[in-house]
Design an enzyme around this catalytic site. Structure first.
Site, PDB file in Angstrom:
ATOM      1  N   GLU A  70       0.843  -1.216   0.000  1.00 19.73           N
ATOM      2  CA  GLU A  70       0.000   0.000   0.000  1.00 19.73           C
ATOM      3  C   GLU A  70       0.871   1.256   0.000  1.00 19.73           C
ATOM      4  O   GLU A  70       0.635   2.197  -0.757  1.00 19.73           O
ATOM      5  CB  GLU A  70      -0.920  -0.013   1.211  1.00 19.73           C
ATOM      6  N   HIS A  71       1.886   1.285   0.856  1.00 20.21           N
ATOM      7  CA  HIS A  71       2.782   2.440   0.892  1.00 20.21           C
ATOM      8  C   HIS A  71       3.489   2.640  -0.445  1.00 20.21           C
ATOM      9  O   HIS A  71       3.635   3.769  -0.927  1.00 20.21           O
ATOM     10  CB  HIS A  71       3.833   2.237   1.998  1.00 20.21           C
ATOM     11  N   GLU A 147       6.516   4.001  11.795  1.00 23.37           N
ATOM     12  CA  GLU A 147       5.084   3.900  12.087  1.00 23.37           C
ATOM     13  C   GLU A 147       4.826   2.837  13.153  1.00 23.37           C
ATOM     14  O   GLU A 147       4.036   3.046  14.086  1.00 23.37           O
ATOM     15  CB  GLU A 147       4.328   3.566  10.802  1.00 23.37           C
TER      16      GLU A 147
END
Length: 444
Positions: A70-71, A147
Site C-alpha cells: 500500500e505504501h 510507524e
C-alpha cells in the site's frame, strides 16, 4: 428489500434508493465492479478503489507485506514520480490516502467534480502500474518501521493489538497485526512485494465506488480507458472473483467467568493501567449485528451508557471507559476498555464485567433501547451526509455483504431489535470472556 449484488452476470443494475438518490452498479469488462451514487447537491466526488486483500491473506513470513505494498503504490509509477502523485492532488485542493485492514486494501481520493478525471487517472495508474522500485522499498521500509515504533509508544495501540491477537489467535492470519512486526517488515523483499502485487491486483478483484456530482456511464468509460492504459486485460464477459468465504463465527458461550480470565500483563512506564477485557463475538455478516450495535451502545457507547455512568460518573474510577466490537468474515470479537490508576484496576474490571452480566441477567429497559436506537440511527444519518462515508458504505455492501440496503431500510432494521434480543446476546457474551490484557505499571 435489500438488493443482491450478483457475481455471475455482467449487467448494469439500477437501484433507486428510498431517499431519492440514484445508486448504480455495473460489472465492467475484466470483472471490474463499479458502484456509484449520484448526488448533484454537492460539487465534489469521493472515489475509492478497493482490493479484497488484507493482512489475513499473508503468510507468517510475509506478515505486513500488504501494508508495505500500500505504501509503495504512492512511490511512483511508470508515468509519475512520488512527488508527481502528491502534487497532483495538492494542486487541485483534493486529498488522497489509503488504508490496509485485515480483509481489504483501500485507495481513495476526494476532489471537485471537475477534477474527477484526474483522480481516476492517478488512482488507476497506481493500481495498475506501480513501479515497486527496490530503492523505494528501502526508504519506505524505514518509514513503516517508524510507524510501528510510534504505535509501540502508545499503550492503547499496544493493548488493542495484543487483545485482538489473543482473541483471534496470535498464530492465525486474522490474529496477526496488520502492519506486521519489525522482523517481518525488515525481511520483506522487492520480489515478495511484486509477487503479492501480481497475485492480488487484478481486474476481477477491483471494486470502485464513487459518490457525488458524477455521471455513472462517463465514469465507467473513463475507468476502463485508464485501466486499459495501465496494461490490464479487460476481457468482455469476465466475471468478478468470488467473495471471501464466510464460514460463520464460532459459537458464543465457550469462555469463562470474567474473574477467572488469565491476565496478560505488558509492563509500561505509564501513570494508568489500560485494561482490555473480552472474547469472541459474532461475525460481520451475522443477522445479529444490529442487536450487537444496540447492546454496545447501551453498555458503553456514550456518556449515557452504563459503563460511563456507573464507573466514571457515579464512582469516579476512570476517565475513559467504553465497550467495542469488531466483525470479520467468519469471526468477531467484543471488548470492554478502561484506563485507570493501578490501585483501582481490580475494582474497575469487576464493575465492567458486572455490567455486561447484569444486562444478560436482568435485561435492558425500553428507555435504554430508545436512546440506543436514537444514537445509532442519528449517527448513521449524520455520517451519511458526507460523500466519503457513503462511498465507504458502497464498498462494504459489495465486498462484505454482497447486497445493497438503502439507508432508510438499514435504519428500519435497528427498530426491529427487541429488548429480549439484546438480553439474550448479552447473556451469551457474558459467558464468552476469554482474554484480558493490561498495559501499564504493576498493580499496587
Amino acid at each position: 428489500m435489500p438488493i443482491d449484488l450478483p457475481m455471475t452476470e455482467a449487467v448494469s443494475d439500477l437501484i433507486l434508493a428510498s431517499d431519492g438518490s440514484l445508486v448504480r452498479r455495473t460489472v465492467l469488462p475484466g470483472g471490474v465492479r463499479l458502484l456509484t451514487e449520484t448526488d448533484t447537491s454537492v460539487r465534489s466526488v469521493s472515489i475509492g478503489m478497493w482490493l479484497p486483500v488484507g493482512s489475513r491473506d499473508e503468510t507468517a513470513q510475509h506478515a505486513g507485506s500488504t501494508h508495505v505494498l500500500e505504501h509503495l503504490l504512492f512511490k511512483g509509477t511508470a508515468r509519475r514520480s512520488a512527488l508527481d502523485i502528491a502534487q497532483a492532488f495538492d494542486e487541485v485542493g483534493g486529498e488522497s490516502n489509503a488504508v490496509t485492514s485485515k480483509e481489504h486494501t483501500f485507495y481513495y481520493g476526494r476532489v471537485r467534480s471537475a477534477d474527477l478525471p484526474l483522480a481516476v487517472d492517478i488512482l488507476a495508474d497506481m493500481i495498475t502500474s506501480a513501479a515497486l522500485a527496490p530503492e523505494a522499498l528501502a526508504t519506505e521500509r524505514e518509514v513503516i518501521l517508524e510507524e510501528l515504533a510510534m504505535a509501540a509508544d502508545d499503550p492503547t495501540d499496544v493493548g488493542y493489538e495484543t487483545f485482538l491477537a489473543q482473541v483471534l489467535g496470535p498464530d492465525t492470519p486474522l490474529g496477526r497485526p496488520v502492519g506486521g512486526t519489525e522482523e517481518t517488515v525488515g525481511a520483506v523483499t522487492a520480489e515478495d512485494v511484486r509477487a503479492h502485487y501480481a497475485e492480488h491486483y487484478r481486474p476481477d478483484q477491483l471494486v470502485v465506488t464513487a459518490v457525488g456530482d458524477l455521471d455513472h456511464d462517463a465514469l465507467a468509460a473513463l475507468l476502463l480507458e485508464r485501466l486499459a492504459a495501465g496494461g490490464w486485460d479487460l476481457a468482455d464477459g469476465a466475471l468478478p472473483a468470488a467473495r471471501r468465504p464466510d464460514d460463520g463465527a464460532p459459537g458464543l458461550g465457550a469462555g469463562v467467568d470474567a474473574a477467572a480470565v488469565d491476565t496478560l500483563r505488558l509492563a509500561r512506564d505509564t501513570e494508568q493501567n489500560h485494561v482490555y477485557l473480552g472474547g469472541p463475538s459474532i461475525s460481520a455478516t451475522s443477522e445479529e449485528r444490529q442487536t450487537l450495535a444496540i447492546l454496545m451502545s447501551i453498555l458503553g457507547g456514550g456518556m449515557s451508557s452504563r459503563l460511563f455512568q456507573h464507573i466514571r460518573e457515579e464512582r469516579g474510577l476512570a476517565y475513559s471507559v467504553y465497550s467495542f466490537s469488531a466483525g470479520y468474515r467468519g469471526a468477531g470479537l467484543f471488548g470492554l476498555y478502561a484506563a485507570c490508576r493501578p490501585a483501582r484496576t481490580a475494582q474497575v474490571v469487576e464493575l465492567m464485567a458486572a455490567e455486561l452480566e447484569a444486562m444478560g441477567r436482568e435485561g435492558v429497559s425500553e428507555d435504554e433501547m430508545r436512546r440506543a436506537l436514537g444514537q445509532i440511527t442519528g449517527s448513521m444519518a449524520l455520517g451519511l451526509e458526507d460523500t466519503a462515508s457513503r462511498m465507504g458504505r458502497l464498498g462494504t455492501s459489495e465486498l462484505v455483504h454482497g447486497r445493497y440496503t438503502d439507508v432508510d431500510e438499514a435504519i428500519a432494521r435497528y427498530a426491529t431489535v427487541r429488548a429480549g434480543d439484546v438480553q439474550d446476546l448479552a447473556r451469551r457474551l457474558a459467558s464468552s470472556f476469554t482474554t484480558r490484557v493490561d498495559v501499564g505499571p504493576a498493580v499496587v
